[in-house]
Design an enzyme around this catalytic site. Sequence first.
Site, PDB file in Angstrom:
ATOM      1  N   GLU A 119       0.811  -1.221   0.000  1.00  0.00           N
ATOM      2  CA  GLU A 119       0.000   0.000   0.000  1.00  0.00           C
ATOM      3  C   GLU A 119       0.848   1.275   0.000  1.00  0.00           C
ATOM      4  O   GLU A 119       0.538   2.231   0.711  1.00  0.00           O
ATOM      5  CB  GLU A 119      -0.963  -0.011   1.199  1.00  0.00           C
ATOM      6  CG  GLU A 119      -1.971  -1.134   1.069  1.00  0.00           C
ATOM      7  CD  GLU A 119      -2.807  -1.355   2.324  1.00  0.00           C
ATOM      8  OE1 GLU A 119      -4.018  -1.576   2.172  1.00  0.00           O
ATOM      9  OE2 GLU A 119      -2.268  -1.346   3.436  1.00  0.00           O
TER      10      GLU A 119
HETATM   11  C1  ACM Z   1      -1.804  -5.614   4.083  1.00  0.00           C
HETATM   12  O1  ACM Z   1      -2.843  -6.172   4.486  1.00  0.00           O
HETATM   13  N1  ACM Z   1      -1.789  -4.319   3.818  1.00  0.00           N
HETATM   14  C2  ACM Z   1      -0.576  -6.370   3.898  1.00  0.00           C
END
Ligand code: ACM
Length: 513
Positions: free
Chosen positions: A322
């Site tokens: 992310e």
């Molecule tokens: C994640 O769940 N952002 C690895």
Amino acid sequence: MRLFALGTLLLAFAVVAPPPAIVAHGRTAMHDLVPAPVSVRPARGAFTLRPGTAIASDDAGVAAYLAGVLRPATGYALPIRPKGAISLRLEGAPASVGPEGYQLDVTPRGVTIRARTPAGLFNGVQTLRQLLPASVESPSVRPGPWQVPAGRIVDHPRFAYRGAMLDVARHFHPVETVKRYLDRIALYKINHLHLHLSDDQGWRIAIDSWPRLATHGGSTQVGGGPGGYYTKADYREIVAHAARRHITIVPEIDVPGHTNAALASYAELNCDGVAPPLYTGVKVGFSSLCTSKEITYTFVRDVLRELAELTPGPYVHLGGDEADATSDADFATFVNRVHPMAVSLGKKVVGWHQIAAPDVRHSPGRVLQYWGLTSDDATVTRAVAGGAKVIMSPANKTYLDMKYDATTKLGTTWAALIEVRDAYDWDPGTHLAGVPESAVLGVEAPLWTETLATEKDLEHMAFPRLPAVAELAWSPRSTHDWASFRERLAAQAPRWQTLGIGFHRSPQVPWRA
Ligand code: ACM
């Protein structure tokens, strides 16, 4: 040869035709095990533990651990001696058990566990523990009798990496909670605990060269509140507690995104030189280290050096998920600089599977942790073709913070609702197209803590799904059977109750009273 063949035949029969699960009140049956062993051959009779039963072991650590498990509930001395009715031997195990398997023989005269390594003996001890009545888990003396059903179990894991993850960043969880989590995952033969040590809401490990990371970056958590961090002494205590349970700690510093706590602690890590405020919300994808500043690489190098000093295991986890506030080009530039730093410190890099981005080079020993929702992923396939291994953590199967159903009070729903059967009924060896079983290092069940503030919260989400994922990581595919699993899982509940573990009473499992 003929005898051997006959043995194999009997063994095969024993595996396909398990007897009914429960024998008598308080007593266990040889098949009442999670994870399911490779082969179980029950015999007549039982071994009974007595006050003077001695433990003999080729590994002092495993002997001490076993005595520590058995003494409180039995009240027996269980001395450790050169010879004993309970014998743990680093010789005589069949080659098939490999580095982590064991052979367990129980007769009315004694218990023998044979393995090729102390880790194998430790895994055999977990099986022995589950063969004793659930009341053996009691912290105070209980009446017994302490019987172990007779027979032979020969067992070894399907995957080398059997993991659990605890997010101590969103809500801080103290050393004692982590130690108890280690105790509990050990019961299911999990051999790695991944600690998510940094995120936007908190930095949880003391770094001497950048002290404000912990003292400022660790000073809050989701929803506000005091947060917290581990001193190096705390962290070493966790690592040592894990090592006594043959569990490797995998520390994660999530970079370049998920870094608001670090950016808030040191203005110079920000491209504009201005430190943002601490963050106590639950949004993701808004923070990034400044990949164009040289100080960023000094920072990562210092953190990695101190983290590697605290880490006897082979892996450091460098996040990479992310990173929405980092451009693709900056992400590749950053990862291509910092992953080799870990390698030069003698560590292998684990990262969330986004580290397999197109312009990122493979580093030796690189491991991708797959947390996606799909059954194929071109970037992962390409990285695997380039030599990467994969830890399977599909979020819609293994994320222990997902609600069980719409009525679950804790947790979130973005990946899926995950009831016990959803967590159990999938195959890590075939789940991702283009990722053959040979490329799967193992399976890990992450527990994110945006909504989980207390140890009771963790227990409720981890049990009973954590044992389901542990079985996928350990047991051969040939034993996979929901009807059998739900019965064996039900037989674990008295053990959890005795240990004081709160759990979700899933309607899918035939809990007994
Ligand atoms: C994640 O769940 N952002 C690895």
